[in-house]
Design a protein around this motif. Sequence first.
Motif, short mmCIF file in Angstrom:
data_model
loop_
_atom_site.label_atom_id
_atom_site.label_comp_id
_atom_site.label_asym_id
_atom_site.label_seq_id
_atom_site.Cartn_x
_atom_site.Cartn_y
_atom_site.Cartn_z
N TYR A 241 0.46 -1.01 -0.64
CA TYR A 241 -0.12 -0.12 -0.05
C TYR A 241 0.71 1.35 0.45
O TYR A 241 1.95 1.20 0.85
N VAL A 242 0.00 2.78 -0.42
CA VAL A 242 1.12 3.74 -0.30
C VAL A 242 1.10 4.20 0.99
O VAL A 242 0.08 4.33 1.60
N ASP A 243 2.01 5.19 1.09
CA ASP A 243 2.28 5.86 2.54
C ASP A 243 3.00 7.19 2.35
O ASP A 243 3.61 7.50 2.50
N PRO A 244 1.69 8.33 1.64
CA PRO A 244 1.92 9.71 0.99
C PRO A 244 2.57 10.33 2.06
O PRO A 244 2.12 10.47 3.57
N VAL A 245 3.50 11.00 1.90
CA VAL A 245 4.35 11.98 2.67
C VAL A 245 3.51 12.80 3.38
O VAL A 245 3.34 13.83 4.09
N ASP A 246 2.56 14.17 2.06
CA ASP A 246 1.28 14.33 2.01
C ASP A 246 -0.35 14.34 2.62
O ASP A 246 -0.42 13.68 1.61
N PRO A 247 -0.64 14.25 3.30
CA PRO A 247 -1.41 13.69 3.37
C PRO A 247 -2.87 14.06 2.76
O PRO A 247 -3.70 14.78 3.01
N ALA A 248 -2.35 15.73 2.32
CA ALA A 248 -3.30 16.56 1.93
C ALA A 248 -3.75 15.67 0.71
O ALA A 248 -4.86 16.14 -0.11
N CYS A 249 -2.89 14.97 -0.06
CA CYS A 249 -3.05 14.14 -1.30
C CYS A 249 -4.08 12.81 -1.04
O CYS A 249 -4.23 11.86 -2.38
N VAL A 250 -4.51 12.83 0.48
CA VAL A 250 -4.99 11.62 0.76
C VAL A 250 -6.71 11.92 -0.03
O VAL A 250 -7.07 12.52 0.97
N ALA A 251 -7.68 10.93 -0.98
CA ALA A 251 -9.08 11.32 -0.81
C ALA A 251 -9.16 9.81 -0.22
O ALA A 251 -10.88 9.93 -1.06
N GLY A 252 -9.23 9.02 -0.43
CA GLY A 252 -9.95 7.62 0.14
C GLY A 252 -8.77 6.64 1.32
O GLY A 252 -7.77 6.77 0.73
N GLN A 253 -9.56 6.27 1.76
CA GLN A 253 -8.87 5.44 2.67
C GLN A 253 -9.82 4.01 3.48
O GLN A 253 -11.04 3.82 3.26
N THR A 254 -8.82 3.03 3.31
CA THR A 254 -9.55 1.73 2.70
C THR A 254 -8.70 0.92 4.72
O THR A 254 -7.57 1.45 5.07
N GLY A 255 -9.72 -0.12 5.36
CA GLY A 255 -8.78 -0.34 6.49
C GLY A 255 -8.94 -2.25 6.39
O GLY A 255 -9.91 -2.48 5.31
N TYR A 256 -7.75 -1.96 6.51
CA TYR A 256 -7.41 -3.85 6.16
C TYR A 256 -6.28 -4.13 7.53
O TYR A 256 -5.45 -3.90 6.90
N GLY A 257 -6.20 -4.85 8.33
CA GLY A 257 -5.79 -4.73 9.86
C GLY A 257 -5.17 -3.21 9.81
O GLY A 257 -5.42 -2.92 11.26
N ILE A 258 -5.02 -2.52 9.22
CA ILE A 258 -4.49 -1.12 9.78
C ILE A 258 -5.42 -0.41 8.84
O ILE A 258 -5.97 -0.56 6.95
N PRO A 259 -5.57 0.99 9.05
CA PRO A 259 -6.49 2.24 8.17
C PRO A 259 -4.90 2.04 6.88
O PRO A 259 -3.06 2.41 6.76
N PHE A 260 -5.16 2.40 5.30
CA PHE A 260 -4.05 2.62 4.76
C PHE A 260 -4.73 3.59 3.39
O PHE A 260 -6.26 3.78 3.39
N THR A 261 -3.85 4.17 2.98
CA THR A 261 -4.40 5.22 1.57
C THR A 261 -5.06 4.07 0.71
O THR A 261 -3.65 3.71 -0.23
N SER A 262 -6.38 4.79 -0.14
CA SER A 262 -6.56 3.82 -0.63
C SER A 262 -6.56 4.59 -2.11
O SER A 262 -7.07 3.62 -3.44
N ALA A 263 -7.30 5.79 -2.06
CA ALA A 263 -6.68 7.09 -2.94
C ALA A 263 -5.58 8.12 -2.64
O ALA A 263 -5.78 8.67 -1.91
N VAL A 264 -5.72 8.60 -4.12
CA VAL A 264 -4.79 9.56 -3.71
C VAL A 264 -5.08 10.71 -4.96
O VAL A 264 -5.47 10.28 -6.35
#
Length: 214
Positions: free
Chosen positions: A160-183
Amino acid sequence: MGAATIAVIDYGMGNLRSVWQAIAKVAEGRDVVVSADPAVVAAAERVVFPGQGAMPDCMRELEARGLRDVVIEAARSKPFLGICIGLQMLFDHSEEGDVDGLGVFAGPVRRFPADRMKGPAGEKLKVPHMGWNEVAQVRPHPLWSGIDDGARFYFVHSYYVDPVDPACVAGQTGYGIPFTSAVARDNIFAIQCHPEKSAHAGLTLLSNFVRWQP
């Protein structure tokens, strides 16, 4: 090649036919082509960057086909949709094969941590993350139009991607941990799931992309 063309980039990785079919279904007469020709990609009005497989193989094939520079330029200059590993390849570096990506977004691509992959009842979760899961819309975006917050999409991935800039995160999904699923940023939208396999929500997202004017 007409200005209305949507180019699906073919670098030899993944089942591109299903992506092409899904986009053609919602394209309303626009030309949709699958191409490995950098000139075709450069001339297209908008670009789709899909893919499946391991990151090192994908980066190698992209380079071998002379598509690296045209992908980076398309991501700078026209409506651009990344799908699955087409999202991951936009980032700086991947733990999968210890390989550099395209650096369009700052941040690493990480493997799901085995010691933290637990479900709500403490059950052990399998990696890869495979199947239907919810995508929470972190912020509004034209590609979310007509899609319920928390709509379910189809995923198949171990990283999964781990963006440096939180402003680019457009979607989030949970699977064990929350992860960025769209930017999303400017003319770029990229998503970890497979919209072409995600029924109504996926087709709606692709339809929104076809009409999107960033």
